[in-house]
Design a protein around this motif. Structure first.
Motif, PDB file in Angstrom:
ATOM      1  N   GLN A   1      -3.886  -0.576 -10.207  1.00 19.08           N
ATOM      2  CA  GLN A   1      -5.369  -0.267  -9.937  1.00 19.08           C
ATOM      3  C   GLN A   1      -5.338   1.164  -9.403  1.00 19.08           C
ATOM      4  O   GLN A   1      -6.020   2.039  -9.298  1.00 19.08           O
ATOM      5  N   SER A   2      -4.169   1.381  -8.558  1.00 22.38           N
ATOM      6  CA  SER A   2      -3.883   2.940  -8.184  1.00 22.38           C
ATOM      7  C   SER A   2      -3.751   3.833  -9.227  1.00 22.38           C
ATOM      8  O   SER A   2      -4.379   4.909  -9.055  1.00 22.38           O
TER       9      SER A   2
ATOM     10  N   HIS B   1      -6.316   7.064  -9.353  1.00 19.97           N
ATOM     11  CA  HIS B   1      -5.951   8.479  -9.303  1.00 19.97           C
ATOM     12  C   HIS B   1      -5.624   9.192 -10.613  1.00 19.97           C
ATOM     13  O   HIS B   1      -4.948  10.187 -10.716  1.00 19.97           O
TER      14      HIS B   1
ATOM     15  N   TYR C   1       2.666   2.160  -2.204  1.00 19.91           N
ATOM     16  CA  TYR C   1       2.848   2.663  -3.551  1.00 19.91           C
ATOM     17  C   TYR C   1       1.283   3.502  -3.872  1.00 19.91           C
ATOM     18  O   TYR C   1       1.390   4.581  -4.297  1.00 19.91           O
ATOM     19  N   ASP C   2       0.218   3.082  -3.221  1.00 22.10           N
ATOM     20  CA  ASP C   2      -0.902   3.651  -3.535  1.00 22.10           C
ATOM     21  C   ASP C   2      -0.822   4.984  -2.629  1.00 22.10           C
ATOM     22  O   ASP C   2      -1.341   6.071  -3.366  1.00 22.10           O
ATOM     23  N   ARG C   3      -0.301   5.073  -1.458  1.00 24.82           N
ATOM     24  CA  ARG C   3      -0.153   6.322  -0.758  1.00 24.82           C
ATOM     25  C   ARG C   3       0.721   7.285  -1.533  1.00 24.82           C
ATOM     26  O   ARG C   3       0.485   8.447  -1.650  1.00 24.82           O
TER      27      ARG C   3
ATOM     28  N   ALA D   1      -1.548  -3.742  -7.656  1.00 22.20           N
ATOM     29  CA  ALA D   1      -2.116  -2.805  -6.759  1.00 22.20           C
ATOM     30  C   ALA D   1      -1.487  -1.364  -7.458  1.00 22.20           C
ATOM     31  O   ALA D   1      -2.127  -0.473  -7.434  1.00 22.20           O
ATOM     32  N   ILE D   2      -0.463  -1.445  -8.214  1.00 21.47           N
ATOM     33  CA  ILE D   2       0.212  -0.117  -8.858  1.00 21.47           C
ATOM     34  C   ILE D   2      -0.924  -0.006 -10.117  1.00 21.47           C
ATOM     35  O   ILE D   2      -1.111   1.329 -10.017  1.00 21.47           O
TER      36      ILE D   2
ATOM     37  N   ASN E   1       0.894  -1.223  -0.037  1.00 20.32           N
ATOM     38  CA  ASN E   1      -0.027   0.044   0.076  1.00 20.32           C
ATOM     39  C   ASN E   1       0.744   1.239   0.072  1.00 20.32           C
ATOM     40  O   ASN E   1       0.263   2.202   0.013  1.00 20.32           O
TER      41      ASN E   1
ATOM     42  N   ILE F   1       1.141   7.459  -5.074  1.00 20.10           N
ATOM     43  CA  ILE F   1       0.437   7.848  -6.010  1.00 20.10           C
ATOM     44  C   ILE F   1      -0.710   8.642  -5.675  1.00 20.10           C
ATOM     45  O   ILE F   1      -0.797   9.836  -6.369  1.00 20.10           O
ATOM     46  N   ALA F   2      -1.312   8.638  -4.574  1.00 20.24           N
ATOM     47  CA  ALA F   2      -2.212   9.539  -4.224  1.00 20.24           C
ATOM     48  C   ALA F   2      -1.615  10.901  -3.788  1.00 20.24           C
ATOM     49  O   ALA F   2      -2.212  11.856  -4.237  1.00 20.24           O
TER      50      ALA F   2
END
Length: 398
Positions: free
Chosen positions: A261-262, A266, A213-215, A258-259, A211, A217-218
């Motif tokens: 999807q993120s 975003h 990576y999602d943080r 996950a990457i 997660n 990217i956000a």
């Protein structure tokens, strides 16, 4: 693609390396063959092409974007050729020497100078050799790039973001990157001079928390929205991990999913996406064969150490997979104990605590294969005290 270079594999004589030498290196089936044929006094560095090929295929086929190999992890020419043969076309370089190495070896490769702080000479030489992609995290660095390229109008500039400390084994948040307010300002000013503008970051080396990576990217999304400018790419950096002893990792496909999807969630799915694997492409594809020079109880004195390819084992206390190799009777005993390693230099800090579990009768003259050193092993080795190796072999054994 190694099978395109090799005929049907048969075990070579231990007296001579096989005559089939892909990538220009002495080639053997097993580590024991390489040791038996060795007449030197140093450690032996190993490349496993099939393991490198598999790692490259995993990324080329699965990563939701372009794969950019971080050359710093292992710049060995043979490894670079293997990656190229498996479809890696983009390379992250940081210095004049890395730029010239890859350009000479792989003329068609696309090079990205993603080190945020560079000398003017490096920038000028990079531009001369066709590099157009440069990272930055400060206004003065942008000006250096413009000055050193004579105000070129074909530049792709990538803003490096500073991220909050995450859950990576080796955080990389303290040295590079622009904070939120600075990043917003830099995006606005860089947009006016860049033919293409990108945003990049690094979640930390050996990232075990997907997660992160999602943080990141956000966070990139918030910075871009606040700047109100168009960006042409996002580079999610490296951090892709390898399973070391006592350090299990999720499947790499989980990271890719996950990457992907993120990026979509975003709003970055319509632009170029890059990733910078280093460790994950080469760690398992390399090892070091090191000889035991003396045993004192549970301490083993080796001909390689923290000033050689075992830097991470000494500096950070990392445990690497180990295997005893003995080309003489008797066979190693079945029970194992934990050993501490000492390197060959006169420096007392040349110590690797471990413990490294090996047969209890390990002794002088035995060889130990230390695995997962294809990344940041040979690349960090020095010539301190005159101890170093220039001997690298290919092993076909998988």
């Amino acid at each position: 693609m190694l099978n395109t270079y090799l005929a049907a594999s048969t075990a070579p004589s231990v007296e001579q390396p096989t005559q089939l030498q892909p990538y220009g290196l002495p080639t053997y089936v097993t580590a024991s063959d390489a040791i038996a044929d060795f007449r030197g006094d140093d450690q032996i560095y190993v490349l496993y092409p099939r393991k490198i090929e598999r790692a490259a295929r995993t990324f080329v086929s699965g990563f939701p974007g372009e794969v950019m190999y971080a050359v710093k992890a292992n710049p060995h020419p043979s490894l670079l050729k293997i990656l190229w043969d498996e479809g890696v076309r983009d390379f992250d370089v940081a210095s004049i020497r890395e730029i010239e190495l890859v350009r000479d070896l792989l003329p068609a490769a696309k090079l990205f100078l993603m080190h945020p702080i560079k000398s003017r000479a490096t920038i000028a030489r990079a531009y001369e050799l066709g590099v157009r992609d440069f990272s930055f995290d400060h206004a003065d660095e942008v000006q250096k790039i413009l000055d050193s390229t004579e105000d070129a109008t074909d530049l792709s500039l990538h803003l490096r973001l500073a991220l909050p400390k995450g859950d990576a084994v080796m955080p990389l948040s303290g040295k590079f990157g622009a904070d939120y307010d600075t990043a917003v300002s830099l995006l606005i000013s860089a947009r006016a001079v860049a033919a293409k503008l990108g945003i990049c970051f690094h979640v930390g080396s050996q990232c075990l928390a997907i997660n992160n990576y999602d943080r990141a990217i956000a966070f990139a999304r918030r910075v871009v929205d606040a700047a109100g400018v168009k960006v042409d790419s996002i580079d999610v950096g490296g951090g892709f991990p390898v399973a070391y002893p006592e350090m299990p990792i999720p499947p790499m496909s989980d990271y890719f999913d996950a990457i992907g999807q993120s990026v979509k969630a975003h709003g970055f799915d319509a632009i170029a996406v890059y990733g910078e694997p280093g460790r994950a492409l080469c760690a398992e594809g390399g090892s070091t064969l090191t000889r035991v020079e003396l045993r004192k109880g549970s301490d083993l004195y080796l001909n390689d150490g923290t000033y050689g390819s075992l830097f991470d084992a000494g500096q950070f206390g990392w445990k690497f997979p180990v295997k005893l190799l003995r080309n003489r009777p008797p066979a190693p005993c079945a029970n194992t104990i934990g050993f501490r390693f000492f390197g060959p230099t006169c420096d007392s800090s040349d110590t690797m605590i471990g413990p490294f579990h090996l047969p209890a009768d390990t002794c002088e003259g035995d060889w130990i294969e230390v695995g997962h050193l294809g990344a940041y092993g040979q690349a960090l080795a020095t010539q301190f005290n005159g101890f170093h190796s220039q001997h690298t072999v290919i092993l076909l054994d998988d």
